[in-house]
Design an enzyme around this catalytic site. Structure first.
Site, PDB file in Angstrom:
ATOM      1  N   MET A  75      -7.055  -2.981  -0.132  1.00  0.00           N
ATOM      2  CA  MET A  75      -6.595  -4.295  -0.559  1.00  0.00           C
ATOM      3  C   MET A  75      -7.757  -5.284  -0.489  1.00  0.00           C
ATOM      4  SD  MET A  75      -2.999  -4.522   1.500  1.00  0.00           S
ATOM      5  CE  MET A  75      -3.781  -3.971   3.015  1.00  0.00           C
ATOM      6  N   GLY A  83      -7.424  -9.072   3.889  1.00  0.00           N
ATOM      7  CA  GLY A  83      -8.117  -7.900   3.373  1.00  0.00           C
ATOM      8  C   GLY A  83      -8.144  -6.695   4.289  1.00  0.00           C
ATOM      9  N   SER A  84      -7.841  -5.513   3.772  1.00  0.00           N
ATOM     10  CA  SER A  84      -7.849  -4.312   4.598  1.00  0.00           C
ATOM     11  C   SER A  84      -7.446  -3.109   3.762  1.00  0.00           C
ATOM     12  CB  SER A  84      -6.898  -4.482   5.782  1.00  0.00           C
ATOM     13  OG  SER A  84      -7.090  -3.431   6.695  1.00  0.00           O
ATOM     14  N   ARG A  85      -6.845  -2.097   4.440  1.00  0.00           N
ATOM     15  CA  ARG A  85      -6.348  -0.945   3.703  1.00  0.00           C
ATOM     16  C   ARG A  85      -5.184  -0.319   4.450  1.00  0.00           C
ATOM     17  NH1 ARG A  85     -10.705   3.615   5.331  1.00  0.00           N
ATOM     18  NH2 ARG A  85      -9.223   5.225   5.932  1.00  0.00           N
ATOM     19  N   ILE A 118      -4.665  -0.752   8.543  1.00  0.00           N
ATOM     20  CA  ILE A 118      -6.001  -0.753   9.135  1.00  0.00           C
ATOM     21  C   ILE A 118      -6.682  -2.090   8.858  1.00  0.00           C
ATOM     22  CG2 ILE A 118      -8.250   0.388   9.211  1.00  0.00           C
ATOM     23  CD1 ILE A 118      -6.822   2.887   8.076  1.00  0.00           C
TER      24      ILE A 118
END
Length: 218
Positions: free
Chosen positions: A97, A185-187, A155
């Site tokens: 993301m 922001g991350s995943r 995460i």
């Protein structure tokens, strides 16, 4: 509509922008410079508003399918050894993301929450190979009789400094319902049975609660 996780930040940002705008009008006499500063302040407010947006999603409930838990881009599809919960091989699908994506995390399947755990950690960039093991993260496992068990892991990335997880053990959850939120922001990683049918490709853009990630193999 804005997500509840952003209400405080949006309010503080609005107060900050309004306050700075008043100061700009009083202390910057140069018209062109004042205009630039005001544009920057407005842009900052718009960025915060769009980050915490929470658009409605129309999830078609299907116990044989896994929907994307987040908006973003598919960056990993591979067989791995998942060692936190399953302790065996699984198919991993990872979705990255960016800060401009919607950051609501949704349940990929309906069922019962049988595992939910938070891990403090580092803030490596989300695509770093060690991010899924060393970064701040939460792991949630949902099970239903049709598909089985699906693990999704939020995460944190280099910008994400807070992960919110709503999942509690024994919760009965609905596919596409809100599971949590990641700020800035991350995943998210999905761990699926080896015999599942993957319905996405690398670099494909997906929408949380709507895009089909995988389907049970009859």
């Amino acid at each position: 509509m804005f997500h509840k996780e952003g209400h405080k930040i949006i309010f503080l940002t609005f107060v900050f922008v309004v306050g700075c705008s008043l100061l700009v009008d009083n202390f910057i006499p140069i018209t062109w410079l004042r205009t630039i500063v005001l544009i920057v302040l407005l842009a900052f407010l718009i960025i915060i508003l769009q980050f915490f947006r929470n658009p409605k999603r129309h999830t078609v409930l299907n116990n044989k399918q896994v929907v994307s838990p987040v908006d973003g881009k598919v960056v990993v599809i591979e067989e791995v050894f998942e060692k936190e919960y399953f302790n065996d091989k699984r198919l991993q699908v990872s979705i990255f993301m960016s800060p401009i994506n919607v950051h609501v995390t949704r349940y990929p399947i309906s069922g019962n929450v049988i595992f939910s755990k938070y891990h403090p950690g580092k803030f490596l960039v989300a695509w770093h190979p060690k991010a899924s093991e060393e970064n701040e993260r939460t792991t949630v496992v949902v099970e239903n009789e049709t598909y089985g068990k699906v693990l999704h892991r939020q995460i944190a990335g280099a910008l994400a400094k807070r992960i919110v997880n709503y999942a509690k053990i024994n919760d009965k959850v609905i596919q596409g319902g809100e599971s949590g939120f990641i700020k800035f922001g991350s995943r998210v990683d999905l761990f699926l049975p080896l015999d599942t049918k993957i319905k996405v490709k690398l670099n494909q853009k997906v929408r949380g609660g709507e895009s089909i990630i995988a389907e049970a193999n009859d």
